[in-house]
Design an enzyme around this catalytic site. Structure first.
Site, short mmCIF file in Angstrom:
data_model
loop_
_atom_site.label_atom_id
_atom_site.label_comp_id
_atom_site.label_asym_id
_atom_site.label_seq_id
_atom_site.Cartn_x
_atom_site.Cartn_y
_atom_site.Cartn_z
N ARG A 51 7.13 76.76 69.63
CA ARG A 51 8.21 77.28 68.80
C ARG A 51 8.77 75.79 67.65
O ARG A 51 8.12 76.23 67.01
CB ARG A 51 9.66 77.62 68.75
CG ARG A 51 9.61 78.91 69.43
CD ARG A 51 11.44 79.13 70.17
NE ARG A 51 10.64 78.57 71.69
CZ ARG A 51 10.12 79.60 72.36
NH1 ARG A 51 10.12 80.96 72.17
NH2 ARG A 51 9.47 78.62 73.15
N THR A 52 8.71 74.61 68.59
CA THR A 52 8.62 73.99 67.41
C THR A 52 7.60 73.60 66.96
O THR A 52 7.39 72.89 65.42
CB THR A 52 9.22 72.34 68.45
OG1 THR A 52 9.93 72.85 69.45
CG2 THR A 52 10.04 71.25 67.69
N LYS A 80 -7.39 57.72 75.93
CA LYS A 80 -7.88 57.00 76.84
C LYS A 80 -7.20 55.67 76.68
O LYS A 80 -7.88 54.59 77.15
CB LYS A 80 -8.72 56.28 75.71
CG LYS A 80 -9.92 57.55 74.82
CD LYS A 80 -10.78 57.39 73.54
CE LYS A 80 -11.44 58.35 73.40
NZ LYS A 80 -12.04 58.43 72.26
N ARG A 101 6.26 64.54 69.02
CA ARG A 101 6.84 65.53 70.02
C ARG A 101 6.07 64.29 71.42
O ARG A 101 5.14 64.98 71.34
CB ARG A 101 6.54 66.35 70.60
CG ARG A 101 7.48 66.86 71.92
CD ARG A 101 7.06 68.23 72.09
NE ARG A 101 8.56 68.97 71.45
CZ ARG A 101 9.45 70.14 71.88
NH1 ARG A 101 8.19 70.44 72.89
NH2 ARG A 101 10.36 70.95 71.17
N HIS A 129 16.65 65.61 69.78
CA HIS A 129 16.18 66.93 69.12
C HIS A 129 16.11 66.81 67.83
O HIS A 129 16.92 68.39 67.73
CB HIS A 129 15.49 67.77 69.97
CG HIS A 129 14.34 69.18 70.29
ND1 HIS A 129 14.06 69.26 68.52
CD2 HIS A 129 14.33 70.00 70.97
CE1 HIS A 129 12.76 69.87 68.73
NE2 HIS A 129 13.25 70.29 69.80
C1 NCD Z 1 13.90 72.62 73.98
C2 NCD Z 1 13.11 71.63 73.67
O1 NCD Z 1 11.59 71.05 73.63
O2 NCD Z 1 13.84 70.30 74.09
N1 NCD Z 1 12.47 73.65 73.11
C3 NCD Z 1 12.33 73.56 71.85
O3 NCD Z 1 12.36 73.07 71.50
N2 NCD Z 1 13.38 75.04 71.53
C4 NCD Z 1 14.49 73.12 74.50
C5 NCD Z 1 13.96 73.63 76.70
O4 NCD Z 1 12.64 72.51 76.29
O5 NCD Z 1 14.71 73.78 77.30
#
Ligand code: NCD
Length: 306
Positions: A51-52, A80, A101, A129
């Site tokens: 999703r993100t 690397k 991320r 997040h």
């Molecule tokens: C979450 C995350 O990556 O922290 N997912 C997300 O971004 N919607 C929650 C998770 O991974 O459980």
């Protein structure tokens, strides 16, 4: 230049404005279809995501911009041994904004210190997040028409769940908010959130282990996945992974207008039968995630409103 690393990087007024913009985008998507034309988003994902990453990419494409990036550390020069600082110096030459991320807490902050373009934290380890939080806030506002005077239950892995840490931090600025923290002893909210956010701001909260005892009090129930990838040993994960499963049986005792949120991915925490209940809001969150990320990138890129 602005970055979004921590949920508190945006003031309450800025969040209100951003959510108003996201609402307007939701109602009039066509009006925004070219606002980022010529702009490029880089997605630097050193950890898995559905999703993100895709909602960031979809958000930029919806605004007429384009996207580039990588979706695993293995397919980037991190494999690397390149540092985040060097990677971001390169990416600053290729894109206008980036979402990162990373499994290491603090990596997006470090990137922002070397970046020439706005950096958005798309999740750093078990820490924060903030864009999931914008998604959660938009969903709460749509469902409850307010962000204040709410009893919010957070359930599951409150220790490693970064979305939980960011949501508590962001909501701690609204009046009349009360938290019910539902977790096994081993997965309680970390002390730095309890001490620096909840206790420091005198916010009422209780910590409980049993969801049945408290579900009737809640306006929002935020379910979370046990974060397998952050456990040090598999035995603990297996013991704790099914600590909570939300079923229709448990939902009987909840308020008729409670909203159930989950950042997703879901494993076993919410029985499939709950999906058809009108209180299930977790798939609305997915859609709202696109609108808030559009609003956020417009804000950080200082793009004129349509
Ligand atoms: C979450 C995350 O990556 O922290 N997912 C997300 O971004 N919607 C929650 C998770 O991974 O459980």
């Amino acid at each position: 230049m602005r970055h979004l690393i921590d949920p508190l990087d945006l003031s309450v007024q800025e969040i209100d404005k951003l959510l108003d913009l996201a609402d307007d985008i939701a109602g009039n998507p066509k009006r925004y279809s070219q606002v980022c034309s010529g702009k490029k988003l880089a997605t630097l994902f050193y950890e898995p995501s559905t999703r993100t990453r895709l909602s960031f990419e979809s958000a930029m494409l919806n605004m007429g911009g384009s996207v580039l990036g990588f979706s695993s550390a293995n397919s980037s020069s991190a494999a690397k041994g390149e540092s985040v600082a060097d990677t971001i110096r390169a990416v600053s030459c290729y894109a206008d904004i980036c979402a990162i991320r990373h499994p290491k807490e603090g990596a997006p902050l470090r990137a922002s210190q070397y970046s020439k373009i706005p950096v958005i934290n798309a999740g750093d380890g078990g820490h924060q997040h903030p864009t999931q939080t914008l998604t959660d806030l938009m969903t709460i506002r749509v469902k409850k028409h307010r962000l204040d005077h709410l009893t919010i239950g957070l359930c599951g892995d409150l220790k490693f769940g970064r979305t939980v840490h960011s949501l508590i931090t962001a909501l701690s600025r609204y009046e009349g908010v009360r938290f019910v923290l539902i977790s096994p002893e081993e997965l309680r909210v970390p002390d730095y959130i309890i001490d620096n956010v909840l206790k420091a701001k005198n916010i009422p909260f209780e910590e409980v282990e049993n969801i049945e005892d408290v579900i009737s009090q809640l306006d929002i129930l935020y379910m979370t996945r046990v974060q397998k990838e952050r456990f040090f040993n598999e035995e603990d994960y297996i013991r704790l992974k099914d600590s909570y499963i939300l079923t229709m049986d448990k939902m009987q005792n909840a308020k008729p207008d409670m909203a159930v949120l989950h950042p997703l991915p879901r494993v076993n925490e919410i029985a499939l039968e709950v999906d058809d209940d009108p209180r299930a809001a977790y798939f609305d969150q997915v859609q709202n995630g696109v609108y808030v990320r559009m609003a956020l990138m417009m804000t950080l890129l200082e793009v004129e409103h349509a």
